[in-house]
Write a protein that holds these residues in place. Structure first.
Motif, PDB file in Angstrom:
ATOM      1  N   TYR A 125       0.866  -1.255  -0.097  1.00 22.76           N
ATOM      2  CA  TYR A 125      -0.275  -0.200  -0.227  1.00 22.76           C
ATOM      3  C   TYR A 125       0.972   1.248  -0.032  1.00 22.76           C
ATOM      4  N   PHE A 128       1.825   2.075  -3.427  1.00 19.58           N
ATOM      5  CA  PHE A 128       0.654   2.847  -4.217  1.00 19.58           C
ATOM      6  C   PHE A 128       0.563   4.080  -3.727  1.00 19.58           C
ATOM      7  N   TYR A 129       0.755   4.498  -2.632  1.00 17.22           N
ATOM      8  CA  TYR A 129       0.582   5.841  -2.003  1.00 17.22           C
ATOM      9  C   TYR A 129       1.875   6.716  -2.515  1.00 17.22           C
ATOM     10  N   TRP A 131       3.538   6.276  -5.319  1.00 19.29           N
ATOM     11  CA  TRP A 131       3.340   6.578  -6.712  1.00 19.29           C
ATOM     12  C   TRP A 131       2.038   7.613  -7.044  1.00 19.29           C
ATOM     13  N   SER A 132       1.054   7.359  -6.238  1.00 19.69           N
ATOM     14  CA  SER A 132      -0.194   8.310  -6.523  1.00 19.69           C
ATOM     15  C   SER A 132       0.394   9.720  -6.034  1.00 19.69           C
TER      16      SER A 132
END
Length: 302
Positions: A125, A128-129, A131-132
């Motif tokens: 997770y 994902f954070y 990259w976002s």
């Protein structure tokens, strides 16, 4: 100037080749065995560094875009945006690598021990954070850079033969620089904190081992060697990142790019992603064993 450009070509070529070798190694490691969190993080960091070297100073992309006959405005926006995203991800993933290694080597009695079983669950997770956040945070590059126009009234700041920064509201520019600085200071602070913890842990562990074994029987464990490697990378990253950050921030604030300073910045920016795979190759026994097994086969082939 051509000799300096040749040095940049050599540096970027070495960086891409070394990172590609390490990336292929991690692909086989991840697919063939149950990967460790550190291996997954190193795999992603290696991929980021390949893109970072390719887009650093647009040495490679310039030639590629010219072959594809792509418009200069798209060249500029794509190069600067991708490079900014990768630079942000590089500091984030390096920080994560430092934290995960500190948790991994922590003894069962420490406060960090309770996070060990949560590593594999939550660090996906975290990817994902990161990259976002960096994809969205760096989006200002799409609007603040573009193809160079030979018009003095626009007050452009030319940074390459075809690309320039456009004037931006001083408040917005200052806000972006402030947020970027706060992010970097926070992440570097975490890296220095975890690095200090790891140094203290290794020192205490070394002293305990000397009491239990004779010095000639001491041998560094894989965990210790991995920790030393990550410590080296973190220290090197902090030095190179802040030199690069100081040069780029000063240039933006003064709204002036000197060709010599820009060339130095390109070299500094690519130093960390070029050195990282070389350090990994020289310190990871698994990679060294692969090279030892490949050498006789390559020798026989020739």
């Amino acid at each position: 100037m051509s000799s300096i450009k040749n040095v940049l070509y050599f540096q970027s070529g070495l960086g891409v080749l070394a990172n590609m070798f390490v990336l292929i190694f991690y692909i086989f490691t991840i697919t063939g065995h149950r990967p460790k969190p550190v291996d997954l993080i190193s795999f992603q960091l290696t991929f980021i560094h390949i893109i970072l070297v390719i887009t650093g100073g647009d040495i490679w992309l310039t030639d590629m875009f010219e072959l594809l006959n792509i418009e200069n405005d798209f060249k500029c926006k794509a190069t600067f945006y991708i490079n900014r995203v990768m630079r942000g991800l590089s500091i984030c993933i390096t920080c994560l690598l430092s934290v995960v290694q500190a948790v991994t080597i922590s003894p069962s009695t420490s406060l960090l021990a309770k996070f060990k079983h949560k590593l594999k669950k939550y660090f996906i997770y975290t990817f994902f954070y990161f990259w976002s956040f960096n994809l969205s945070f760096s989006s200002n590059q799409i609007f603040s850079v573009g193809a160079y126009k030979n018009v003095s009234e626009t007050n452009q700041m030319k940074v390459t033969n075809y690309c320039s920064h456009f004037p931006m509201n001083s408040i917005i520019r200052g806000l972006i620089l402030t947020v970027t600085t706060l992010r970097d200071v926070f992440l570097v602070g975490i890296m220095l904190t975890t690095s200090t913890y790891m140094v203290i842990f290794l020192f205490r562990h070394q002293r305990q081992c000397k009491h239990l074994h004779s010095i000639r029987h001491l041998r560094a464990s894989p965990e210790k060697r991995a920790t030393q490697t990550i410590l080296l990378l973190v220290v090197f990253f902090v030095v190179m990142y802040w030199v690069d950050f100081f040069i780029s921030s000063t240039s933006v604030l003064l709204w002036m790019y000197d060709p010599v300073i820009l060339t130095v910045q390109k070299f500094v920016m690519n130093t960390y992603p070029t050195i990282t795979p070389l350090v990994q190759i020289s310190s990871d026994d698994r990679i060294i064993n692969v090279l030892k097994n490949l050498w006789p086969k390559c020798h026989q082939a020739f």
